[in-house]
Design a protein around this motif. Structure first.
Motif, PDB file in Angstrom:
ATOM      1  N   ARG A  27       0.840  -1.329   0.112  1.00 23.55           N
ATOM      2  CA  ARG A  27       0.071  -0.036  -0.045  1.00 23.55           C
ATOM      3  C   ARG A  27       0.877   1.244  -0.091  1.00 23.55           C
ATOM      4  NH1 ARG A  27      -3.738  -0.426   4.384  1.00 23.55           N
ATOM      5  NH2 ARG A  27      -1.957   0.089   5.703  1.00 23.55           N
TER       6      ARG A  27
ATOM      7  N   TYR B  45       1.218   4.271  -3.022  1.00 25.63           N
ATOM      8  CA  TYR B  45       0.976   5.557  -2.775  1.00 25.63           C
ATOM      9  C   TYR B  45       2.080   6.300  -3.293  1.00 25.63           C
ATOM     10  CZ  TYR B  45      -3.331   5.331  -0.282  1.00 25.63           C
ATOM     11  OH  TYR B  45      -4.803   5.194   0.286  1.00 25.63           O
TER      12      TYR B  45
ATOM     13  N   LEU C  20      -3.275  12.513   1.001  1.00 24.90           N
ATOM     14  CA  LEU C  20      -3.059  11.465   1.753  1.00 24.90           C
ATOM     15  C   LEU C  20      -3.668  11.605   3.421  1.00 24.90           C
ATOM     16  CD1 LEU C  20       0.947  11.323   1.100  1.00 24.90           C
ATOM     17  CD2 LEU C  20      -1.017   9.556   0.529  1.00 24.90           C
TER      18      LEU C  20
ATOM     19  N   THR D 292      -7.544  10.582   3.127  1.00 25.51           N
ATOM     20  CA  THR D 292      -7.544   9.134   3.106  1.00 25.51           C
ATOM     21  C   THR D 292      -7.318   8.356   4.121  1.00 25.51           C
ATOM     22  OG1 THR D 292      -5.469   8.723   1.894  1.00 25.51           O
ATOM     23  CG2 THR D 292      -7.519   8.905   0.482  1.00 25.51           C
TER      24      THR D 292
ATOM     25  N   ARG E 101      -4.221   8.534   5.713  1.00 29.35           N
ATOM     26  CA  ARG E 101      -2.675   8.274   5.524  1.00 29.35           C
ATOM     27  C   ARG E 101      -1.537   9.140   6.130  1.00 29.35           C
ATOM     28  NH1 ARG E 101      -4.644   3.736   5.304  1.00 29.35           N
ATOM     29  NH2 ARG E 101      -5.588   2.868   3.407  1.00 29.35           N
TER      30      ARG E 101
ATOM     31  N   ILE F 199       5.814   6.930   3.136  1.00 33.31           N
ATOM     32  CA  ILE F 199       5.412   7.202   1.565  1.00 33.31           C
ATOM     33  C   ILE F 199       6.553   8.123   0.982  1.00 33.31           C
ATOM     34  CG2 ILE F 199       3.716   8.071  -0.033  1.00 33.31           C
ATOM     35  CD1 ILE F 199       1.478   7.067   2.130  1.00 33.31           C
TER      36      ILE F 199
END
Length: 174
Positions: free
Chosen positions: A4, A8, A79, A82, A84, A91
Motif C-alpha cells: 500500500r 501511494y 493523503l 484518506t 494516510r 510514503i
C-alpha cells in the motif's frame, strides 16, 4: 502494508512526473515530512483519529500556503483525507528512493545542526560520491540534536562525523 505504501509512493511519483514537477514535489514532500516528524504536536494533530478530514486538510493548507506548489498541497491533503497521514514519512521515503533511482542516483540523507548552503552541499555531495563510488542525491535535514558536524546515511552505510562521535572515540582511546 508495504504494498500500500509503495502504491501511494508510485502514484505520487507518476502524478508529479506527468505534471513535470517531480523534483519540486519530491523536495516539498520531503521537507513537509521532516517537519511532521520533528513536531510532535503537528504529528498528533494530523494523525489523530478524532480530527475531521476537512480540519486536517485545512491544517495542511494553512501550513503550506504559498510555501509549496498547489500540486504538493493537494497530494498531502489527499493523503490526510484518506487517513494516510501516519504513513506519510514512509510514503515520502519510498518516493524519494524511487525518484533517485529514476535519475540513477543513490539518496544520501544528511543530518546537520545547521542548514548547509549550496556550496557546502556541492562539496559534501562530491565527497560522498568519491567515498561511496555512487552518484549521490543529497537530502539535508536540519537536526539541532547534532551538536556539531554531521551524520550521513547512504543506503546501509552511516558516516558519523559529529562532535559527539569524535568525543566518544576520544574517550574510548583514553
Amino acid at each position: 502494508m508495504a504494498d500500500r505504501i509503495d502504491g501511494y509512493a508510485q502514484g505520487i511519483f507518476d502524478i508529479a512526473r506527468a505534471e513535470g514537477a517531480l523534483d519540486s514535489v519530491e523536495n516539498e514532500l520531503f521537507q513537509f515530512s521532516q517537519r511532521v516528524q520533528d513536531n510532535e504536536q503537528l504529528r498528533e494533530k494530523l494523525t489523530g483519529r478524532s480530527l475531521p478530514v476537512e480540519r486536517g486538510q485545512a491544517i495542511v493548507e494553512d501550513l503550506l500556503g504559498q510555501k509549496a506548489s498547489m500540486l504538493t498541497v493537494n497530494l498531502i491533503s489527499f493523503l490526510v483525507g484518506t487517513g494516510r497521514a501516519r504513513e506519510l514519512p514512509e510514503i515520502v521515503d519510498r518516493l524519494v528512493q524511487r525518484a533517485a533511482a529514476d535519475r540513477q542516483r543513490e539518496v544520501a540523507e544528511v543530518r546537520s545542526a545547521i542548514m548547509l548552503d549550496a556550496e557546502q552541499q556541492r562539496r559534501l555531495t562530491e565527497a560522498l560520491e568519491k567515498s561511496t563510488g555512487k552518484q549521490i542525491e543529497l537530502k539535508v535535514i536540519q537536526d539541532p540534536s547534532v551538536i556539531g558536524g554531521l551524520v550521513a546515511r547512504v543506503g546501509d552505510t552511516v558516516i558519523d562525523g559529529t562532535v559527539r562521535r569524535r568525543l566518544e572515540q576520544l574517550r574510548e582511546s583514553l
